[in-house]
Design an enzyme around this catalytic site. Sequence first.
Site, PDB file in Angstrom:
ATOM      1  N   ARG A   7      73.996  17.021  29.845  1.00 24.95           N
ATOM      2  CA  ARG A   7      74.256  15.950  30.818  1.00 24.95           C
ATOM      3  C   ARG A   7      75.411  15.145  30.254  1.00 24.95           C
ATOM      4  NH1 ARG A   7      70.200  12.107  34.212  1.00 24.95           N
ATOM      5  NH2 ARG A   7      70.095  14.097  35.304  1.00 24.95           N
ATOM      6  N   HIS A  13      75.493  18.526  40.234  1.00 24.77           N
ATOM      7  CA  HIS A  13      74.121  18.489  39.729  1.00 24.77           C
ATOM      8  C   HIS A  13      73.397  19.736  40.256  1.00 24.77           C
ATOM      9  CE1 HIS A  13      70.671  16.901  37.878  1.00 24.77           C
ATOM     10  NE2 HIS A  13      70.405  15.852  38.641  1.00 24.77           N
ATOM     11  N   GLN A  63      69.476  20.116  40.393  1.00 23.27           N
ATOM     12  CA  GLN A  63      68.888  19.294  41.442  1.00 23.27           C
ATOM     13  C   GLN A  63      68.929  20.033  42.781  1.00 23.27           C
ATOM     14  OE1 GLN A  63      67.654  15.871  41.194  1.00 23.27           O
ATOM     15  NE2 GLN A  63      66.830  16.588  43.117  1.00 23.27           N
ATOM     16  N   ASP A 122      71.129   9.275  48.245  1.00 24.77           N
ATOM     17  CA  ASP A 122      71.210   9.053  46.797  1.00 24.77           C
ATOM     18  C   ASP A 122      71.738   7.631  46.605  1.00 24.77           C
ATOM     19  OD1 ASP A 122      71.363   9.344  44.032  1.00 24.77           O
ATOM     20  OD2 ASP A 122      73.140  10.622  44.055  1.00 24.77           O
ATOM     21  N   CYS A 137      67.058  12.448  45.320  1.00 19.43           N
ATOM     22  CA  CYS A 137      66.979  13.060  43.984  1.00 19.43           C
ATOM     23  C   CYS A 137      66.268  12.145  42.991  1.00 19.43           C
ATOM     24  CB  CYS A 137      68.381  13.391  43.488  1.00 19.43           C
ATOM     25  SG  CYS A 137      69.487  11.967  43.458  1.00 19.43           S
ATOM     26  N   ARG A 147      61.792  20.224  40.347  1.00 22.06           N
ATOM     27  CA  ARG A 147      62.824  20.351  39.312  1.00 22.06           C
ATOM     28  C   ARG A 147      62.302  21.257  38.192  1.00 22.06           C
ATOM     29  NH1 ARG A 147      66.680  16.486  38.553  1.00 22.06           N
ATOM     30  NH2 ARG A 147      67.451  18.014  37.058  1.00 22.06           N
TER      31      ARG A 147
HETATM   32  N1   CP Z   1      67.279  13.411  39.620  1.00 19.60           N
HETATM   33  C1   CP Z   1      67.552  13.354  38.313  1.00 19.60           C
HETATM   34  O1   CP Z   1      68.393  14.105  37.778  1.00 19.60           O
HETATM   35  O2   CP Z   1      66.822  12.430  37.642  1.00 19.60           O
HETATM   36  P1   CP Z   1      67.064  11.959  36.146  1.00 19.60           P
HETATM   37  O3   CP Z   1      68.376  11.235  36.112  1.00 19.60           O
HETATM   38  O4   CP Z   1      65.894  11.079  35.833  1.00 19.60           O
HETATM   39  O5   CP Z   1      67.113  13.171  35.256  1.00 19.60           O
HETATM   40  N1  NVA Z   2      74.311  10.387  41.691  1.00 19.83           N
HETATM   41  C1  NVA Z   2      73.369   9.970  40.673  1.00 19.83           C
HETATM   42  C2  NVA Z   2      72.311  11.000  40.513  1.00 19.83           C
HETATM   43  C3  NVA Z   2      71.262  10.697  39.477  1.00 19.83           C
HETATM   44  C4  NVA Z   2      70.250  11.782  39.342  1.00 19.83           C
HETATM   45  C5  NVA Z   2      74.105   9.722  39.370  1.00 19.83           C
HETATM   46  O1  NVA Z   2      75.013  10.501  39.044  1.00 19.83           O
HETATM   47  O2  NVA Z   2      73.796   8.758  38.689  1.00 19.83           O
END
Ligand code: CP
Ligand code: NVA
Length: 321
Positions: A101, A128, A131, A221, A261, A289
């Site tokens: 990440r 992502h 997701q 989102d 998400c 997930r």
């Molecule tokens: N949806 C998602 O990726 O959640 P987190 O940021 O908690 O991993």
């Molecule tokens: N769009 C959001 C998704 C988090 C799971 C972000 O990037 O923070």
Amino acid sequence: MRHLLTLTDLSAVELRTVLDLALRMKRAYRGGARPPLLARRTLALLFEKQSLRTRVSFESGMTHLGGATLYLGEDVGWGKREAPQDFSRVLSRYVDAVVIRSKKHETVVEFAKYSDCPVINGLTDWSHPCQAVADVLTMMERRGSLDGAKLAYIGDSNNVCRSLAFACGMLGVELAVGSPEGYRYDDEARKHFAAKCPQGKFVFDATAEEAAKNADFVYTDVWASMGQEKEREVRQKAFAAYQVDGKLMKLAKPNAGFLHCLPARRGEEVTDEVMDSPNSLIVDQAENRMHAQKAILIWLLGQKDPGILQSAEKELPKTGK
Ligand code: CP
Ligand code: NVA
């Protein structure tokens, strides 16, 4: 070496195989079976941003599969102590796969370039993919089939929406995106979608109402993603007409499913009424997930070691298709 940096690293047929594996994985888990398909394998989690779902679902999933995880935070000095190629070459000799990440998408691409093991994108500013696999899995479970389905995405044309667009394009789902001006995909992004998903049925300039009309699913989102916290106030104003509330949901099909998400900012992009409604799929989506990522791990590691896929074939219940 196969990686999952963007959903289009999979073909449409491969995505369907992963989804089928995920359904079988979920069925096994719900039936009390946790076949150790990745016994004595290790998965590193290299995270530059916060996470609940991605981190815990990968860690639990790997435990179910008989493997181990290493959560690597600041202390390994990634990006600080040594050159990226040295870091990647060394870490990937110790473990069987890495989930990353990162703030910038280029970081995960660069890591993968030097990696000796499969790399999975656990969210970047650009996409992502894990997701999106869980999202379409949730939609398939709810609707039975995705044939003729319409998904409305209301909010920021961001990383989550980009991966969803690829998933929809690959699976033949119609996608209508309602984003305010200034927060829509640019021409380059649209050309990229068209090139990667030539059969895609996309509308990228809808109003919230146009997007929601007759949709089978409505998705939103946060308006300000991680790293955009300073823009929050400006975005609150820009997105004010894009909140998913009960009124907007009424434009969609009766009993249309609501997706997010998570994490959500209740009262901003979505109301409590929608989050907590009987048609809200958010908790199933979050659970999925874990099943989706177990399938991704099996599939990716199975490319290097087909014995893993053969064991999965033998040990997982069939989907009955
Ligand atoms: N949806 C998602 O990726 O959640 P987190 O940021 O908690 O991993
Ligand atoms: N769009 C959001 C998704 C988090 C799971 C972000 O990037 O923070």
